[in-house]
Design a protein around this motif. Structure first.
Motif, PDB file in Angstrom:
ATOM      1  N   THR A  91       0.861  -1.187   0.000  1.00 52.29           N
ATOM      2  CA  THR A  91       0.000   0.000   0.000  1.00 52.29           C
ATOM      3  C   THR A  91       0.896   1.235   0.000  1.00 52.29           C
ATOM      4  OG1 THR A  91      -0.140   0.394   2.396  1.00 52.29           O
ATOM      5  CG2 THR A  91      -1.650  -1.258   1.460  1.00 52.29           C
TER       6      THR A  91
ATOM      7  N   TYR B 279       0.915   3.577   2.080  1.00 55.38           N
ATOM      8  CA  TYR B 279       1.270   4.029   3.428  1.00 55.38           C
ATOM      9  C   TYR B 279       2.647   3.536   3.857  1.00 55.38           C
ATOM     10  CZ  TYR B 279      -3.689   4.746   2.929  1.00 55.38           C
ATOM     11  OH  TYR B 279      -4.905   5.119   2.429  1.00 55.38           O
TER      12      TYR B 279
ATOM     13  N   ASP C 271      -4.069  15.734   1.992  1.00 56.99           N
ATOM     14  CA  ASP C 271      -4.588  15.151   3.230  1.00 56.99           C
ATOM     15  C   ASP C 271      -4.869  16.224   4.280  1.00 56.99           C
ATOM     16  OD1 ASP C 271      -5.104  12.687   4.880  1.00 56.99           O
ATOM     17  OD2 ASP C 271      -3.486  13.537   6.065  1.00 56.99           O
TER      18      ASP C 271
ATOM     19  N   CYS D 114      -9.487   4.681   4.519  1.00 54.51           N
ATOM     20  CA  CYS D 114      -8.262   4.004   4.068  1.00 54.51           C
ATOM     21  C   CYS D 114      -8.395   2.488   4.074  1.00 54.51           C
ATOM     22  CB  CYS D 114      -7.077   4.408   4.955  1.00 54.51           C
ATOM     23  SG  CYS D 114      -6.704   6.162   4.932  1.00 54.51           S
TER      24      CYS D 114
ATOM     25  N   PHE E 100      -7.728   5.612  -4.092  1.00 51.91           N
ATOM     26  CA  PHE E 100      -7.613   4.469  -3.189  1.00 51.91           C
ATOM     27  C   PHE E 100      -7.532   3.167  -3.985  1.00 51.91           C
ATOM     28  CE2 PHE E 100      -9.565   7.580  -0.253  1.00 51.91           C
ATOM     29  CZ  PHE E 100      -8.662   7.482   0.791  1.00 51.91           C
TER      30      PHE E 100
ATOM     31  N   ALA F  86      -3.507   3.811  -3.509  1.00 53.10           N
ATOM     32  CA  ALA F  86      -3.360   3.686  -2.058  1.00 53.10           C
ATOM     33  C   ALA F  86      -3.335   2.244  -1.574  1.00 53.10           C
ATOM     34  CB  ALA F  86      -4.462   4.461  -1.342  1.00 53.10           C
ATOM     35  N   ASN F  87      -4.427   1.496  -1.844  1.00 55.58           N
ATOM     36  CA  ASN F  87      -4.484   0.150  -1.272  1.00 55.58           C
ATOM     37  C   ASN F  87      -5.320  -0.844  -2.060  1.00 55.58           C
ATOM     38  OD1 ASN F  87      -7.164   0.887  -0.668  1.00 55.58           O
ATOM     39  ND2 ASN F  87      -6.597   1.609   1.358  1.00 55.58           N
TER      40      ASN F  87
ATOM     41  N   SER G 221     -10.302   0.361  -0.728  1.00 51.49           N
ATOM     42  CA  SER G 221     -11.099   1.318   0.049  1.00 51.49           C
ATOM     43  C   SER G 221     -11.613   2.418  -0.858  1.00 51.49           C
ATOM     44  CB  SER G 221     -10.276   1.903   1.201  1.00 51.49           C
ATOM     45  OG  SER G 221      -9.295   2.794   0.729  1.00 51.49           O
TER      46      SER G 221
END
Length: 353
Positions: A133, A135, A153, A257, A306, A310-311, A314
């Protein structure tokens, strides 16, 4: 829409990537700003002299901007002026943040959106590195990408903080708070600055806790901020129980997230740490609770960040999605505050009666 209006929108979508880059360059090179600030607009020659670009480049940019709708031209004087759309592109803070975010974070990776949707993983993230991801890779992203990511953000969350603080501390008199996914400690610092009695415990990944502790060190109220390292996606890891009870659990721009299944898991563990007097505050930009349509558009488009970057699982949720997760976790909604800052809502939850 008329048929012609619908056709124009269809073509605008087809040429969207080009329109985006032309408009971004017009902002970056200061051309829109120069034209805006000129009392009677500018000619092509004046733009050429001011920018040092070739006549060819200037002509392409100005003609493209006319068709996009960010510029207007007086056919008699051939002087360009900025349109209302151009003004918003240049002056609206949300639009500027979105422009940078889409260029630096999303643009190249979005080529892999179809793959991400079909396979359920952030296929566009490989443009930046080999992480599951975004993050895990945040600290390793190029500086301009980090700047755009954090700018996006923080812009949306920070605008809601003043109103959120009043709700938490003036209306609900919170004295002990868990900040779940507290990141760098930005919200925690605002809390201890706003109320000189509150203690905040940030729950986040151990490596993030170390960064948070460094970030808050020496700042007013830092002695009332603690960290608790935890992998929030591990369903076997419980939230810590606070001796004497806990007033509040805070989740800001956090649950979006995760997938709905992961959200339920996180909320169930939050529920286990709550008493009848504890309240869970979820602050999110729910796309169906926006006052204006452009905000809902931005949020539904953000879902694809997302998906692809991102992942992979989500999105920006709506009220129905969130209510379902809250109910499955053994909680119920006590109250919802809407229209905070840039379209945030705070959903206040308690243990189901």
């Amino acid at each position: 829409m008329t048929a012609r209006e619908a056709q124009r929108l269809a073509e605008f979508i087809a040429w969207g990537p080009v329109a985006f880059q032309v408009s971004r360059i017009m902002v970056k090179l200061g051309i829109l700003e120069m034209i805006r600030d000129a009392s009677d607009g500018m000619t092509r020659e004046e733009v050429k002299e001011a920018t040092g670009l070739s006549d060819y480049a200037v002509k392409c940019l100005l003609e493209g901007s006319l068709s996009i709708g960010t510029l207007l031209i007086d056919p008699e004087t051939e002087r360009y002026t900025i349109s209302k759309t151009g003004w918003f592109l240049l002056n609206d803070p949300a639009t500027r943040v979105n422009l940078d975010f889409n260029h630096d974070v999303n643009y190249e990776g979005m080529f892999h959106l179809e793959e991400a949707l079909k396979d359920g993983y952030p296929a566009g993230l490989k443009h930046f590195g080999d992480w599951p991801t975004v993050y895990e890779g945040l600290s390793s992203l190029p500086e301009n990408v980090q700047k755009a990511w954090f700018g996006f953000d923080h812009f949306y969350s920070d605008s809601s903080f003043p109103e959120a603080l009043k709700i938490i501390f003036d209306e609900h008199r919170v004295r002990s708070l868990y900040d779940v996914g507290g990141n760098t400690g930005k919200w925690a610092l605002r809390c201890v600055d706003y109320d000189d009695e509150v203690t905040v415990t940030i729950l986040d990944l151990p490596q993030q806790i170390a960064l948070m502790e460094e970030n808050v060190k020496g700042k007013p109220g830092a002695e009332r901020i603690a960290g608790y390292g935890i992998n929030l996606l591990d369903p076997q890891l419980a939230f810590p129980k606070r001796e004497g009870g806990l007033d509040a659990i805070w989740m800001s721009q956090f649950l979006d997230c995760f997938s709905m299944e992961q959200i339920v898991s996180i909320l169930k563990r939050a529920t286990a740490a709550m008493t009848a007097d504890t309240r869970l505050y979820i602050m999110e930009t729910l796309w169906d609770r926006q006052r204006f349509e452009p905000a809902a558009f931005c949020l539904t488009m953000t879902s694809f960040y997302f998906t692809c970057i991102a992942n992979g699982n989500s999105k920006m949720y709506n009220t129905e999605d969130l209510e379902k997760c809250i109910s499955e976790a053994g909680l119920e909604i006590e109250r919802i505050y809407d229209n905070l800052g840039q379209g945030h809502s705070i959903v206040v939850c308690r243990l189901s009666q």
